[in-house]
Design a protein around this motif. Structure first.
Motif, PDB file in Angstrom:
ATOM      1  N   GLY A   1      48.083   3.938 102.204  1.00  0.00           N
ATOM      2  CA  GLY A   1      48.539   3.806 100.824  1.00  0.00           C
ATOM      3  C   GLY A   1      47.685   4.591  99.850  1.00  0.00           C
ATOM      4  N   GLU A   2      46.789   5.412 100.389  1.00  0.00           N
ATOM      5  CA  GLU A   2      45.865   6.168  99.541  1.00  0.00           C
ATOM      6  C   GLU A   2      45.860   7.663  99.866  1.00  0.00           C
ATOM      7  OE1 GLU A   2      44.514   4.826  97.050  1.00  0.00           O
ATOM      8  OE2 GLU A   2      44.733   2.690  97.486  1.00  0.00           O
ATOM      9  N   THR A   3      46.885   8.149 100.541  1.00  0.00           N
ATOM     10  CA  THR A   3      46.964   9.565 100.869  1.00  0.00           C
ATOM     11  C   THR A   3      47.164  10.376  99.591  1.00  0.00           C
ATOM     12  OG1 THR A   3      48.036   8.952 102.959  1.00  0.00           O
ATOM     13  CG2 THR A   3      48.113  11.274 102.323  1.00  0.00           C
TER      14      THR A   3
ATOM     15  N   GLU B   1      48.046  13.446  98.709  1.00  0.00           N
ATOM     16  CA  GLU B   1      49.252  14.254  98.540  1.00  0.00           C
ATOM     17  C   GLU B   1      50.474  13.384  98.239  1.00  0.00           C
ATOM     18  OE1 GLU B   1      46.586  16.273 101.636  1.00  0.00           O
ATOM     19  OE2 GLU B   1      47.255  14.239 101.125  1.00  0.00           O
ATOM     20  N   VAL B   2      50.569  12.276  98.945  1.00  0.00           N
ATOM     21  CA  VAL B   2      51.718  11.397  98.764  1.00  0.00           C
ATOM     22  C   VAL B   2      51.630  10.667  97.421  1.00  0.00           C
ATOM     23  CG1 VAL B   2      53.016   9.463  99.743  1.00  0.00           C
ATOM     24  CG2 VAL B   2      51.966  11.139 101.258  1.00  0.00           C
ATOM     25  N   ILE B   3      50.433  10.313  97.022  1.00  0.00           N
ATOM     26  CA  ILE B   3      50.248   9.682  95.710  1.00  0.00           C
ATOM     27  C   ILE B   3      50.717  10.622  94.605  1.00  0.00           C
ATOM     28  CG2 ILE B   3      48.538   8.868  94.040  1.00  0.00           C
ATOM     29  CD1 ILE B   3      46.891   7.819  96.385  1.00  0.00           C
ATOM     30  N   ALA B   4      50.394  11.896  94.730  1.00  0.00           N
ATOM     31  CA  ALA B   4      50.807  12.877  93.722  1.00  0.00           C
ATOM     32  C   ALA B   4      52.326  12.933  93.610  1.00  0.00           C
ATOM     33  CB  ALA B   4      50.252  14.252  94.075  1.00  0.00           C
ATOM     34  N   THR B   5      53.005  12.931  94.750  1.00  0.00           N
ATOM     35  CA  THR B   5      54.474  12.960  94.745  1.00  0.00           C
ATOM     36  C   THR B   5      55.044  11.682  94.134  1.00  0.00           C
ATOM     37  OG1 THR B   5      54.491  14.345  96.732  1.00  0.00           O
ATOM     38  CG2 THR B   5      56.516  13.186  96.192  1.00  0.00           C
ATOM     39  N   ALA B   6      54.464  10.534  94.492  1.00  0.00           N
ATOM     40  CA  ALA B   6      54.947   9.260  93.965  1.00  0.00           C
ATOM     41  C   ALA B   6      54.741   9.173  92.451  1.00  0.00           C
ATOM     42  CB  ALA B   6      54.236   8.105  94.667  1.00  0.00           C
ATOM     43  N   LYS B   7      53.606   9.669  91.970  1.00  0.00           N
ATOM     44  CA  LYS B   7      53.345   9.646  90.521  1.00  0.00           C
ATOM     45  C   LYS B   7      54.351  10.528  89.774  1.00  0.00           C
ATOM     46  CE  LYS B   7      48.403   8.531  90.391  1.00  0.00           C
ATOM     47  NZ  LYS B   7      47.052   9.030  90.042  1.00  0.00           N
ATOM     48  N   HIS B   8      54.663  11.667  90.345  1.00  0.00           N
ATOM     49  CA  HIS B   8      55.625  12.574  89.725  1.00  0.00           C
ATOM     50  C   HIS B   8      57.019  11.929  89.707  1.00  0.00           C
ATOM     51  CE1 HIS B   8      56.196  16.506  88.013  1.00  0.00           C
ATOM     52  NE2 HIS B   8      57.235  16.766  88.807  1.00  0.00           N
ATOM     53  N   ALA B   9      57.356  11.251  90.797  1.00  0.00           N
ATOM     54  CA  ALA B   9      58.642  10.559  90.866  1.00  0.00           C
ATOM     55  C   ALA B   9      58.710   9.434  89.832  1.00  0.00           C
ATOM     56  CB  ALA B   9      58.852   9.991  92.268  1.00  0.00           C
ATOM     57  N   ARG B  10      57.626   8.684  89.700  1.00  0.00           N
ATOM     58  CA  ARG B  10      57.587   7.586  88.726  1.00  0.00           C
ATOM     59  C   ARG B  10      57.752   8.130  87.307  1.00  0.00           C
ATOM     60  NH1 ARG B  10      59.538   3.720  88.676  1.00  0.00           N
ATOM     61  NH2 ARG B  10      58.536   2.881  90.535  1.00  0.00           N
ATOM     62  N   ALA B  11      57.159   9.282  87.016  1.00  0.00           N
ATOM     63  CA  ALA B  11      57.286   9.879  85.685  1.00  0.00           C
ATOM     64  C   ALA B  11      58.728  10.276  85.383  1.00  0.00           C
ATOM     65  CB  ALA B  11      56.376  11.102  85.579  1.00  0.00           C
TER      66      ALA B  11
ATOM     67  N   ILE C   1      49.787   3.567  96.318  1.00  0.00           N
ATOM     68  CA  ILE C   1      51.208   3.871  96.497  1.00  0.00           C
ATOM     69  C   ILE C   1      52.078   2.652  96.246  1.00  0.00           C
ATOM     70  CG2 ILE C   1      52.957   4.544  98.197  1.00  0.00           C
ATOM     71  CD1 ILE C   1      50.877   6.479  99.341  1.00  0.00           C
ATOM     72  N   SER C   2      51.697   1.507  96.782  1.00  0.00           N
ATOM     73  CA  SER C   2      52.519   0.311  96.587  1.00  0.00           C
ATOM     74  C   SER C   2      52.578  -0.089  95.112  1.00  0.00           C
ATOM     75  CB  SER C   2      51.984  -0.851  97.438  1.00  0.00           C
ATOM     76  OG  SER C   2      50.698  -1.257  96.997  1.00  0.00           O
ATOM     77  N   ARG C   3      51.521   0.202  94.358  1.00  0.00           N
ATOM     78  CA  ARG C   3      51.529  -0.141  92.930  1.00  0.00           C
ATOM     79  C   ARG C   3      52.501   0.734  92.137  1.00  0.00           C
ATOM     80  NH1 ARG C   3      45.922  -1.080  93.947  1.00  0.00           N
ATOM     81  NH2 ARG C   3      45.356   1.072  93.375  1.00  0.00           N
ATOM     82  N   LEU C   4      52.900   1.858  92.703  1.00  0.00           N
ATOM     83  CA  LEU C   4      53.862   2.733  92.040  1.00  0.00           C
ATOM     84  C   LEU C   4      55.307   2.417  92.446  1.00  0.00           C
ATOM     85  CD1 LEU C   4      51.958   6.116  92.530  1.00  0.00           C
ATOM     86  CD2 LEU C   4      52.411   5.003  90.320  1.00  0.00           C
ATOM     87  N   ALA C   5      55.484   1.571  93.455  1.00  0.00           N
ATOM     88  CA  ALA C   5      56.802   1.361  94.052  1.00  0.00           C
ATOM     89  C   ALA C   5      57.591   0.233  93.393  1.00  0.00           C
ATOM     90  CB  ALA C   5      56.653   1.091  95.539  1.00  0.00           C
ATOM     91  N   ASP C   6      58.918   0.352  93.468  1.00  0.00           N
ATOM     92  CA  ASP C   6      59.826  -0.713  93.026  1.00  0.00           C
ATOM     93  C   ASP C   6      59.992  -1.764  94.111  1.00  0.00           C
ATOM     94  OD1 ASP C   6      60.890   0.522  90.428  1.00  0.00           O
ATOM     95  OD2 ASP C   6      61.256   2.123  91.872  1.00  0.00           O
ATOM     96  N   VAL C   7      59.987  -1.323  95.365  1.00  0.00           N
ATOM     97  CA  VAL C   7      60.106  -2.215  96.515  1.00  0.00           C
ATOM     98  C   VAL C   7      58.985  -1.874  97.482  1.00  0.00           C
ATOM     99  CG1 VAL C   7      61.551  -3.019  98.412  1.00  0.00           C
ATOM    100  CG2 VAL C   7      62.604  -2.299  96.263  1.00  0.00           C
ATOM    101  N   CYS C   8      58.240  -2.897  97.894  1.00  0.00           N
ATOM    102  CA  CYS C   8      57.089  -2.670  98.778  1.00  0.00           C
ATOM    103  C   CYS C   8      57.310  -3.321 100.140  1.00  0.00           C
ATOM    104  CB  CYS C   8      55.815  -3.241  98.159  1.00  0.00           C
ATOM    105  SG  CYS C   8      55.386  -2.518  96.559  1.00  0.00           S
ATOM    106  N   LEU C   9      57.390  -2.508 101.168  1.00  0.00           N
ATOM    107  CA  LEU C   9      57.418  -2.979 102.548  1.00  0.00           C
ATOM    108  C   LEU C   9      56.032  -2.752 103.142  1.00  0.00           C
ATOM    109  CD1 LEU C   9      60.852  -1.403 103.506  1.00  0.00           C
ATOM    110  CD2 LEU C   9      60.380  -3.860 103.365  1.00  0.00           C
TER     111      LEU C   9
END
Length: 285
Positions: free
Chosen positions: A190-192, A194-204, A220-228
């Motif tokens: 949940g701390e990668t 590269e993936v965090i950067a993509t998730a932040k851009h998606a959230r914006a 990553i989970s803190r940026l998500a709408d649904v967390c599995l």
């Protein structure tokens, strides 16, 4: 397989009373050599008959035979310290021990991962997948393989899903996504970065996000709408993310089955996909 190894491998399959015995034996193997079956029973808080049945369940003729096996196990451990290779698997384990330990660890991971993901969370994730206009899945390393697997499953159901492991391409795609689209992020830590950067851009861009990460709060989970979540303790030296991948595959396979159950259109397209493969194989004969 030594008796201590066998107890350790089979522990999660024991009854509550047997687990009490197993835990006491694993924690105090040196003391057991000097205990009678009655003393062990009283110390562990079980009946004497339970002690005898437990030793027989492990493949011993009785308690005395069990103590001989325990002595042999202790001598083996003293002569050659184990080097942990992966989880509970050590460098000197033979094939049977290795295979049994691996199966036991996978079973534990599957049960634990199943337990922490609620039906409500799975159903919400399915709803977002079914209603998303476009779906992009991303992950790095071993998680990218799982993302690819889920992408193929979603495509068979007729969903506009794609996967991409290149961060630049991920960012370029997400830049054109909106609230009607969905980003599915897979990362065990949940701390990668590269993936965090993509998730932040998606959230914006107000893109919906589903995350699949290790259990607990993470970036990553803190940026998500649904967390599995997955549960895979791999803190020791490891060959690869074996248990993490096992847990991730359980989650995505569960999603695939739920999506298939809830979508008539998806089932028809899945049947068409399967039929196309059957026709190809028939024509190739």
């Amino acid at each position: 397989m030594s008796i201590l190894h066998k107890i350790n491998v089979l522990r999660d399959l024991f009854s509550p009373g047997e687990k009490l015995l197993a835990d006491f034996i694993l924690s105090n193997p040196d003391q057991i050599r000097y205990m009678s079956s009655r003393t062990l029973a009283e110390t562990a808080g079980v009946s004497q008959a339970s002690v005898v049945k437990f030793t027989q369940k492990l493949g011993n003729k009785g308690y005395t035979d069990f103590k001989f096996a325990l002595n042999d196990s202790l001598h083996q451990t003293a002569e050659k310290p184990s080097v942990q290779l992966h989880g509970q698997i050590s460098l000197d384990d033979n094939f049977d021990v290795t295979a049994d330990k691996l199966v036991a660890s996978k079973v534990t991971v599957l049960h634990n991962t199943r337990a922490i993901n609620s039906q409500q969370t799975f159903e919400l994730a399915c709803q977002k997948l079914l209603t998303a206009k476009r779906i992009m899945l991303c992950g790095i390393g071993a998680s990218a393989l799982v993302a690819r697997d889920l992408t193929l499953k979603l495509q068979k159901l007729g969903m506009a899903a794609l996967t991409e492991s290149d961060t630049h391409v991920q960012l370029a795609n997400v830049a054109n996504y909106s609230q009607d689209d969905l980003l599915f992020v897979i990362s065990e830590s949940g701390e990668t970065p590269e993936v965090i950067a993509t998730a932040k851009h998606a959230r914006a861009n107000q893109v919906q996000i589903i995350s699949l990460t290790g259990y607990g709060s993470n970036s990553i989970s803190r940026l998500a709408d649904v967390c599995l979540h997955t549960v895979a303790d791999e803190t020791s030296a490891r060959l690869s993310s074996i248990l993490a991948r096992t847990a991730q595959e359980l989650v995505i396979d569960t999603l695939f089955i739920l999506l298939t159950q809830s979508s008539d259109k998806g089932r028809k397209m899945l049947e068409a996909s399967n039929q196309a493969l059957l026709d190809y194989r028939a024509a190739a004969r």
